[in-house]
Write an enzyme that holds these catalytic residues in place. Structure first.
Site, mmCIF file in Angstrom:
data_model
loop_
_atom_site.group_PDB
_atom_site.id
_atom_site.type_symbol
_atom_site.label_atom_id
_atom_site.label_comp_id
_atom_site.label_asym_id
_atom_site.label_seq_id
_atom_site.Cartn_x
_atom_site.Cartn_y
_atom_site.Cartn_z
ATOM 1 N N THR A 60 53.700 13.183 28.810
ATOM 2 C CA THR A 60 52.404 14.240 28.161
ATOM 3 C C THR A 60 51.586 15.196 29.138
ATOM 4 O OG1 THR A 60 51.422 12.274 27.275
ATOM 5 C CG2 THR A 60 49.899 13.478 28.143
ATOM 6 N N THR B 149 50.029 15.972 45.293
ATOM 7 C CA THR B 149 50.647 14.471 46.929
ATOM 8 C C THR B 149 52.245 13.371 45.455
ATOM 9 O OG1 THR B 149 49.141 14.335 48.385
ATOM 10 C CG2 THR B 149 50.703 12.782 48.290
ATOM 11 N N ALA C 243 58.673 7.665 32.755
ATOM 12 C CA ALA C 243 58.861 6.469 33.264
ATOM 13 C C ALA C 243 59.528 5.768 32.700
ATOM 14 C CB ALA C 243 59.627 6.224 34.541
ATOM 15 N N HIS C 244 58.097 4.908 31.630
ATOM 16 C CA HIS C 244 57.936 4.063 31.147
ATOM 17 C C HIS C 244 58.803 3.754 30.298
ATOM 18 C CE1 HIS C 244 54.775 4.583 28.834
ATOM 19 N NE2 HIS C 244 54.768 5.175 29.129
ATOM 20 N N CYS D 296 49.095 5.399 20.598
ATOM 21 C CA CYS D 296 48.536 6.581 19.978
ATOM 22 C C CYS D 296 47.198 6.216 19.119
ATOM 23 C CB CYS D 296 48.397 7.560 20.718
ATOM 24 S SG CYS D 296 50.275 8.068 21.762
ATOM 25 N N GLN E 81 61.579 9.529 24.724
ATOM 26 C CA GLN E 81 62.695 7.670 23.734
ATOM 27 C C GLN E 81 63.874 8.397 23.688
ATOM 28 O OE1 GLN E 81 60.533 5.469 22.813
ATOM 29 N NE2 GLN E 81 58.855 6.087 22.579
HETATM 30 C C1 PLP Z 1 55.910 7.845 25.584
HETATM 31 C C2 PLP Z 1 55.801 9.685 25.060
HETATM 32 C C3 PLP Z 1 55.214 9.581 25.109
HETATM 33 C C4 PLP Z 1 54.222 10.639 25.892
HETATM 34 O O1 PLP Z 1 54.669 9.241 27.448
HETATM 35 P P1 PLP Z 1 53.654 9.071 28.807
HETATM 36 O O2 PLP Z 1 54.695 9.315 29.631
HETATM 37 O O3 PLP Z 1 53.012 7.931 28.024
HETATM 38 O O4 PLP Z 1 52.306 10.417 29.250
HETATM 39 C C5 PLP Z 1 55.325 11.771 25.057
HETATM 40 N N1 PLP Z 1 56.713 11.754 23.892
HETATM 41 C C6 PLP Z 1 57.215 10.953 23.329
HETATM 42 C C7 PLP Z 1 58.448 10.707 22.224
HETATM 43 C C8 PLP Z 1 56.693 9.170 23.714
HETATM 44 O O5 PLP Z 1 57.557 8.246 23.145
#
Ligand code: PLP
Length: 382
Positions: A76, A243, A204-205, A328, A183
């Site tokens: 984001t 930081t 990362a997640h 979201c 993604q």
């Molecule tokens: C999850 C996602 C984001 C946001 O990523 P965050 O690390 O959660 O802020 C942006 N773009 C896409 C396509 C996503 O799937």
């Protein structure tokens, strides 16, 4: 109560245990805990080393130079920094931005904010396969277009954009290409040079790393100029102060390094899981695929169900952790704007569910999922 079968990998992935272990070594007194910006002592140098080694791991996955990686709090923030930072820094060259209607909210809402700031945005409508074509993009390019932002892989559909072909159009018009790859990392091969990508957001997640960390790739040659959004100590070559969270960054590095090694196996596993899932539903009437399977990643499949109400279906599927669109939007009952944009009618869009698989999905998970679905559809259609 047993915990539901997790089929929402596109919302977030569990952290790979190998990543969690690396992170734990970057927190406590017996590990690497110092401020990576502390230049006057050994603990600081060790932290800096950890950050730089992770920077190389992330750069390696996308064939970039480590100096082109800027740490952020996630995709984001990377999207915000890429779009707003680039448009503001280059406004003298033009005020036009091109993007699509199926981007993540992090891009959509940033582009809307830029419109309010006086920039001009063209919103491309993709085809039913969830992709904008190079021809379509070419028609949207103008003399004053300075940036194009298109995602690599769509988070609701799984559709993959033809990045190299789109990049050619962007560059022929003298503009810069931003790609949201949140993604895509670990799911498709990414090479910023071969694909002509100038700015790229990563998280990362979505790739078995921790939440709360991401990165923006910023091309150095030719040099892409962006304005910082967060001001402070001048970290990350002035592009993003704050930081650095060593443990988060080390975790992202490890996750991306694992992704490079596991990409083929993860892909094969995804294909097998998707096939098993679809086979399990083959006998069900009135199931439609919103995902164009031949041009999408195997880990995401978006299905629509006839003659059921989406909310009731989701309620009946409480044994499954799935989503009706992007996480979201899950508070609202409006149909997914992504499905709307690719032309899905309202009723069908409201009765659509995204199933997303990953590294830890088992055949038993898939079998539970298809059995639950068969049962729920049967019960609701009575
Ligand atoms: C999850 C996602 C984001 C946001 O990523 P965050 O690390 O959660 O802020 C942006 N773009 C896409 C396509 C996503 O799937």
């Amino acid at each position: 109560m047993t915990s539901p079968v997790y089929l929402d990998y596109a919302a977030t992935t569990p952290v790979d245990p190998r990543v969690a272990e690396v992170m734990a070594r970057h927190l406590t007194l017996d590990g690497v805990y110092a401020n990576p910006a502390s230049r006057s002592h050994m603990p600081g140098w060790l932290a800096e080393q950890a950050v730089e080694s992770a920077r190389r791991q992330v750069a390696d996955l996308i064939a970039a130079d480590p100096r082109e990686i800027v740490w952020t709090s996630g995709a984001t923030e990377a999207d915000n920094l890429a779009l707003t930072g680039f448009m503001r820094a280059n406004r003298a060259r033009g005020r036009h931005l091109v993007t699509s209607r199926i981007e993540h909210k992090a891009v959509v809402d940033t582009a809307l904010a830029l419109e309010a700031e006086g920039f001009d945005v063209t919103w491309l409508t993709p085809g039913a396969d969830g992709r904008v074509t190079p021809t379509q993009l070419n028609d949207a390019m103008r003399e004053d277009t300075i940036l194009v932002s298109l995602m690599a892989v769509n988070n609701e559909l799984g559709s993959i954009h033809e990045l190299a072909a789109l990049a050619e159009v962007v560059h022929a018009a003298g503009a810069v290409f931003h790609v949201d790859a949140a993604q895509a990392t670990g799911k498709i091969a990414l090479d910023v040079n071969a694909m002509g990508i100038d700015l790229m957001s990563m998280s990362a997640h979505k790739t078995y790393g921790p939440k709360g960390v991401g990165a923006l790739y910023v091309r150095r040659s030719p040099d892409i100029r962006i304005e910082a959004l967060i001001h402070g100590g001048g970290h990350e070559r002035g592009m993003r102060s704050g930081t650095l969270p060593t443990h988060q960054i080390a975790g992202m590095g490890e996750a991306f390094s694992l992704a490079a090694d596991a990409q083929e196996a993860d892909h094969t596993h995804g294909l097998a899981m998707r096939q098993r899932f679809l086979d399990g539903l083959a006998a069900c009437e009135g199931v439609h695929c919103n995902t164009a399977l031949d041009v999408s990643v195997p880990m995401i499949v978006n299905l629509a169900f006839d003659d059921v109400d989406g909310e009731s279906l989701l309620m009946a599927l409480r044994a499954l952790a799935v989503s009706t669109g992007s996480a979201c939007n899950s508070a609202s009952v409006e149909p997914s704007y992504v499905l709307k944009a690719i032309g899905t009618d309202r009723i069908r869009a409201l009765a659509s569910i995204r199933f997303s698989f990953g590294r830890f999905t088992t055949e038993a998970d898939i079998d539970t999922a298809s059995a639950e679905l068969r049962h729920a559809l049967g019960a609701l259609r009575q």
